[in-house]
Design an enzyme around this catalytic site. Structure first.
Site, PDB file in Angstrom:
ATOM      1  N   ASN A 151      24.077  44.560  30.508  1.00  0.00           N
ATOM      2  CA  ASN A 151      24.909  43.541  29.848  1.00  0.00           C
ATOM      3  C   ASN A 151      26.210  44.087  29.264  1.00  0.00           C
ATOM      4  O   ASN A 151      27.231  43.414  29.277  1.00  0.00           O
ATOM      5  CB  ASN A 151      24.104  42.786  28.790  1.00  0.00           C
ATOM      6  CG  ASN A 151      23.539  43.688  27.721  1.00  0.00           C
ATOM      7  OD1 ASN A 151      23.451  44.903  27.891  1.00  0.00           O
ATOM      8  ND2 ASN A 151      23.174  43.090  26.607  1.00  0.00           N
ATOM      9  N   GLU A 249      16.368  50.828  22.073  1.00  0.00           N
ATOM     10  CA  GLU A 249      17.099  49.610  21.733  1.00  0.00           C
ATOM     11  C   GLU A 249      16.583  48.521  22.662  1.00  0.00           C
ATOM     12  O   GLU A 249      16.944  48.468  23.833  1.00  0.00           O
ATOM     13  CB  GLU A 249      18.613  49.820  21.938  1.00  0.00           C
ATOM     14  CG  GLU A 249      19.227  50.851  21.019  1.00  0.00           C
ATOM     15  CD  GLU A 249      19.312  50.391  19.570  1.00  0.00           C
ATOM     16  OE1 GLU A 249      19.253  49.169  19.313  1.00  0.00           O
ATOM     17  OE2 GLU A 249      19.417  51.256  18.693  1.00  0.00           O
ATOM     18  N   CYS A 283      21.313  41.198  23.350  1.00  0.00           N
ATOM     19  CA  CYS A 283      19.990  41.446  22.764  1.00  0.00           C
ATOM     20  C   CYS A 283      19.829  40.852  21.374  1.00  0.00           C
ATOM     21  O   CYS A 283      18.740  40.440  20.990  1.00  0.00           O
ATOM     22  CB  CYS A 283      19.743  42.948  22.715  1.00  0.00           C
ATOM     23  SG  CYS A 283      21.107  43.841  21.938  1.00  0.00           S
ATOM     24  N   GLU A 462      21.380  53.086  16.569  1.00  0.00           N
ATOM     25  CA  GLU A 462      22.639  53.508  17.171  1.00  0.00           C
ATOM     26  C   GLU A 462      23.733  53.217  16.155  1.00  0.00           C
ATOM     27  O   GLU A 462      23.574  52.336  15.291  1.00  0.00           O
ATOM     28  CB  GLU A 462      22.897  52.751  18.487  1.00  0.00           C
ATOM     29  CG  GLU A 462      21.976  53.258  19.568  1.00  0.00           C
ATOM     30  CD  GLU A 462      22.353  52.838  20.977  1.00  0.00           C
ATOM     31  OE1 GLU A 462      22.797  51.688  21.158  1.00  0.00           O
ATOM     32  OE2 GLU A 462      22.178  53.664  21.884  1.00  0.00           O
TER      33      GLU A 462
HETATM   34  P1  NDP Z   1      15.267  46.895  31.862  1.00  0.00           P
HETATM   35  O1  NDP Z   1      14.246  47.353  30.877  1.00  0.00           O
HETATM   36  O2  NDP Z   1      14.816  46.204  33.073  1.00  0.00           O
HETATM   37  O3  NDP Z   1      16.135  48.125  32.374  1.00  0.00           O
HETATM   38  C1  NDP Z   1      16.847  48.983  31.494  1.00  0.00           C
HETATM   39  C2  NDP Z   1      17.163  50.288  32.192  1.00  0.00           C
HETATM   40  O4  NDP Z   1      15.957  51.011  32.446  1.00  0.00           O
HETATM   41  C3  NDP Z   1      17.820  50.126  33.547  1.00  0.00           C
HETATM   42  O5  NDP Z   1      18.761  51.156  33.732  1.00  0.00           O
HETATM   43  C4  NDP Z   1      16.651  50.251  34.496  1.00  0.00           C
HETATM   44  O6  NDP Z   1      17.032  50.618  35.797  1.00  0.00           O
HETATM   45  C5  NDP Z   1      15.845  51.338  33.827  1.00  0.00           C
HETATM   46  N1  NDP Z   1      14.423  51.378  34.140  1.00  0.00           N
HETATM   47  C6  NDP Z   1      13.636  50.416  34.667  1.00  0.00           C
HETATM   48  N2  NDP Z   1      12.353  50.834  34.736  1.00  0.00           N
HETATM   49  C7  NDP Z   1      12.318  52.097  34.231  1.00  0.00           C
HETATM   50  C8  NDP Z   1      11.290  53.060  34.000  1.00  0.00           C
HETATM   51  N3  NDP Z   1      10.018  52.818  34.319  1.00  0.00           N
HETATM   52  N4  NDP Z   1      11.617  54.249  33.447  1.00  0.00           N
HETATM   53  C9  NDP Z   1      12.893  54.516  33.083  1.00  0.00           C
HETATM   54  N5  NDP Z   1      13.915  53.640  33.272  1.00  0.00           N
HETATM   55  C10 NDP Z   1      13.634  52.444  33.830  1.00  0.00           C
HETATM   56  O7  NDP Z   1      16.287  46.005  31.021  1.00  0.00           O
HETATM   57  P2  NDP Z   1      17.508  45.129  31.587  1.00  0.00           P
HETATM   58  O8  NDP Z   1      18.455  46.030  32.305  1.00  0.00           O
HETATM   59  O9  NDP Z   1      16.954  43.948  32.280  1.00  0.00           O
HETATM   60  O10 NDP Z   1      18.248  44.688  30.252  1.00  0.00           O
HETATM   61  C11 NDP Z   1      17.925  43.556  29.524  1.00  0.00           C
HETATM   62  C12 NDP Z   1      17.069  43.925  28.322  1.00  0.00           C
HETATM   63  O11 NDP Z   1      17.769  44.896  27.529  1.00  0.00           O
HETATM   64  C13 NDP Z   1      16.791  42.783  27.388  1.00  0.00           C
HETATM   65  O12 NDP Z   1      15.458  42.803  26.965  1.00  0.00           O
HETATM   66  C14 NDP Z   1      17.698  43.065  26.206  1.00  0.00           C
HETATM   67  O13 NDP Z   1      17.272  42.484  25.008  1.00  0.00           O
HETATM   68  C15 NDP Z   1      17.695  44.544  26.155  1.00  0.00           C
HETATM   69  N6  NDP Z   1      18.871  45.039  25.450  1.00  0.00           N
HETATM   70  C16 NDP Z   1      18.702  45.583  24.202  1.00  0.00           C
HETATM   71  C17 NDP Z   1      19.801  46.009  23.481  1.00  0.00           C
HETATM   72  C18 NDP Z   1      19.647  46.631  22.120  1.00  0.00           C
HETATM   73  O14 NDP Z   1      20.566  47.315  21.683  1.00  0.00           O
HETATM   74  N7  NDP Z   1      18.556  46.443  21.411  1.00  0.00           N
HETATM   75  C19 NDP Z   1      21.166  45.856  23.999  1.00  0.00           C
HETATM   76  C20 NDP Z   1      21.216  45.305  25.326  1.00  0.00           C
HETATM   77  C21 NDP Z   1      20.090  44.894  26.015  1.00  0.00           C
HETATM   78  P3  NDP Z   1      17.517  49.481  36.860  1.00  0.00           P
HETATM   79  O15 NDP Z   1      18.043  48.318  36.104  1.00  0.00           O
HETATM   80  O16 NDP Z   1      18.570  50.169  37.622  1.00  0.00           O
HETATM   81  O17 NDP Z   1      16.306  49.135  37.620  1.00  0.00           O
END
Ligand code: NDP
Length: 488
Positions: A151, A249, A283, A462
């Site tokens: 995002n 996060e 988020c 963070e």
């Molecule tokens: P995901 O959990 O699907 O993915 C996050 C990252 O982790 C991506 O780079 C993904 O790779 C990678 N990933 C996926 N599976 C694994 C694994 N088993 N081990 C290590 N890395 C892995 O989240 P989204 O990308 O869908 O993001 C949306 C989510 O992020 C929402 O829940 C949102 O609330 C949260 N978020 C939280 C924030 C905060 O600061 N608290 C800020 C922004 C978002 P790939 O996508 O390439 O498959």
């Protein structure tokens, strides 16, 4: 026309993988593939670690103020290239240029600048103990990793690498497979600014590349942004591999509480920002809006009018557009699924509720700004994170009731209160179980302010001073000044 293919960024430059495996990146506003990226195969993974070890030995030995100067050059380059970077971010994410132009790169640069300034302020302590004394040193951890969500790609890369680099660590970053460009551009900028080779490497790919990072015994800490479920997996493998430190996060389902004495128009502005900014893909969004009964009708009347009149959906590169496309077709379907569930479970659809196909971007993954009223706490749309432009409005009667309802969730990322009664505003916010709170505001996140979740929304923080500390470890050195007393 053949599309470009980008490589992983290792040791100050792009590096070709051996497997030749690539993935495609789609512009969410057009549905078209815009470029390809090489996956970080085993060769790249080994090179990334080898390079980071070299980078770490150079960078951690520098005087902190030298690191400050270099990081500040990177900040200047980020700001200089704001427009170009903002455009790339729009192509990857589908978010409006009017946001990316003034938020994504700026807030990323602010955080690096903040930590660059703090780098030389890391002091140790010294304490006499009898005739002897000890002192402490704050030392870098070594190689740290960041895994980002899609995002705020460049902002997340800056927020994670800023404190890590300022404290003298090397960093390996994996952006989301859906938005790989921002991190590559940041890597180029760091190199141009004089960050030594290997201090910031970018590895590309999906979950398996993330898993490799979390499993690697050479990595001391992983800072993760993503879903709660993925966060749990990351923590498990961080523990099993080498007891890595973690920052998490994660997701949220945050409440906004609007009392009857609030400035209602201001509260509506906050509710709209906290549900429709970045198409709702934030988020900290306040997706549960609790409004006190006496102002409920006035609130939803103005909310409906403003949502129907003031939102411009379409080509996100058009500066007039303020609601962009969702990240992917799959995510659009997920959000539409939640909307269907909301209707099914008896919420009243106040406005929106459909996929959209604006004339300027007919093939993009758009969803209309959607508001449900008459929501109850047990509805799926009120309980689960949707991560799209879907607001649930709920009615409440008194303070204790709304606090209990707002806290009735396993998540605890953010919360907001609108009230002109300052004592009530503070009293209520102190009882809300959330790490990032706003009173008569919503969403502001300056570099100085620590952000992170309570409960399952996260671990660690963070931004702010404490985050710099979390990228260091304390070494205590005891110095004997007198004869050693020994029975032997
Ligand atoms: P995901 O959990 O699907 O993915 C996050 C990252 O982790 C991506 O780079 C993904 O790779 C990678 N990933 C996926 N599976 C694994 C694994 N088993 N081990 C290590 N890395 C892995 O989240 P989204 O990308 O869908 O993001 C949306 C989510 O992020 C929402 O829940 C949102 O609330 C949260 N978020 C939280 C924030 C905060 O600061 N608290 C800020 C922004 C978002 P790939 O996508 O390439 O498959």
């Amino acid at each position: 026309m053949s599309l470009p293919t980008y490589q992983n960024f290792i040791h100050g430059k792009p590096m070709a993988n051996k497997s030749k495996e690539t993935f495609a990146v789609t512009n969410p506003a057009t549905g078209e593939v815009i470029y390809h990226v090489e996956v970080a195969d085993e060769f790249i993974q080994q090179e990334a670690i080898k390079s980071a070890k070299e980078g770490f030995s150079v960078w951690s030995a520098m005087m902190p103020i030298e690191r400050t100067r270099i990081l500040n050059k990177a900040v200047a380059l980020l700001r200089e290239r704001n427009d170009e970077l903002a455009k790339l971010e729009v192509l990857d994410t589908g978010k409006p240029i009017q946001e990316a132009d003034c938020v994504d790169i700026e807030t990323g640069a602010d955080v690096i600048e903040y930590y660059a300034g703090l780098a030389p302020t890391q002091l140790g302590t010294q304490q006499p103990v009898g005739g002897d004394f000890f002192y402490t040193r704050k030392e870098a951890l070594g190689i740290c990793a960041g895994i980002g969500a899609w995002n705020y790609p460049i902002q997340i890369a800056c927020w994670k690498s800023g404190p890590a680099l300022a404290a003298g660590n090397a960093f390996i970053f994996k952006p989301s497979e859906e938005t790989p460009m921002g991190a590559l551009k940041l890597a180029e900028i760091f190199t141009e600014a004089g960050v030594p080779d290997g201090v910031f490497n970018v590895v590309q790919g999906a979950a398996q590349v993330g898993q490799w990072l979390t499993n690697s015994p050479d990595i001391e800490k992983v800072s993760f942004t993503g879903e709660v479920g993925t966060g749990k997996k990351v923590m498990q493998s961080a523990a099993a591999s080498n007891l890595k430190d973690v920052t998490m996060e994660l997701g949220g389902k945050s409440p906004l509480v609007v009392f009857e004495d609030a400035d209602i128009s201001q509260a509506i502005s906050a509710a709209m920002l906290g549900n429709f900014y970045t198409q709702g893909e934030i988020c900290t969004n306040c997706t549960r809006v609790y409004v006190q009964r006496s102002v409920y009708q006035a609130f939803i009347d103005e909310l409906k009018t403003r949502t129907e009149n003031n939102i411009v959906m379409g080509d996100p590169l058009d500066p007039n557009v303020n609601l962009g496309a969702l990240i992917s077709k799959k995510h659009q379907e997920l959000v539409l699924g939640y909307i269907a569930k909301g209707k099914e479970e008896g919420a009243t659809l106040l406005t929106g509720g459909n996929a959209a196909s604006p004339a300027s971007a007919p093939n993009g993954y758009f969803v209309e700004p959607t508001i449900f009223t008459d929501c109850t706490d047990d509805m799926t749309i009120v309980k689960e994170e949707i991560f799209g432009p879907v607001m649930s409005v709920l009615v409440f009667d008194d303070e204790d009731e709304v606090i209990a309802r707002a806290n009735d969730t396993e998540l605890g990322l953010a919360a907001g209160v609108f009230s002109k009664d300052i004592q009530r505003a503070h009293r209520v916010i102190h009882q809300l179980q959330a790490g990032i709170c706003w009173i008569n505001a919503y969403g502001n996140s300056p570099a100085e302010m620590p952000v992170g979740g309570y409960k399952q929304s996260g671990i660690g923080r963070e931004n702010g001073v404490e985050t710099l500390n979390s990228y260091t470890q304390t070494k205590s050195v005891y110095v004997g000044m007198s004869q050693i007393e020994s029975p032997f």
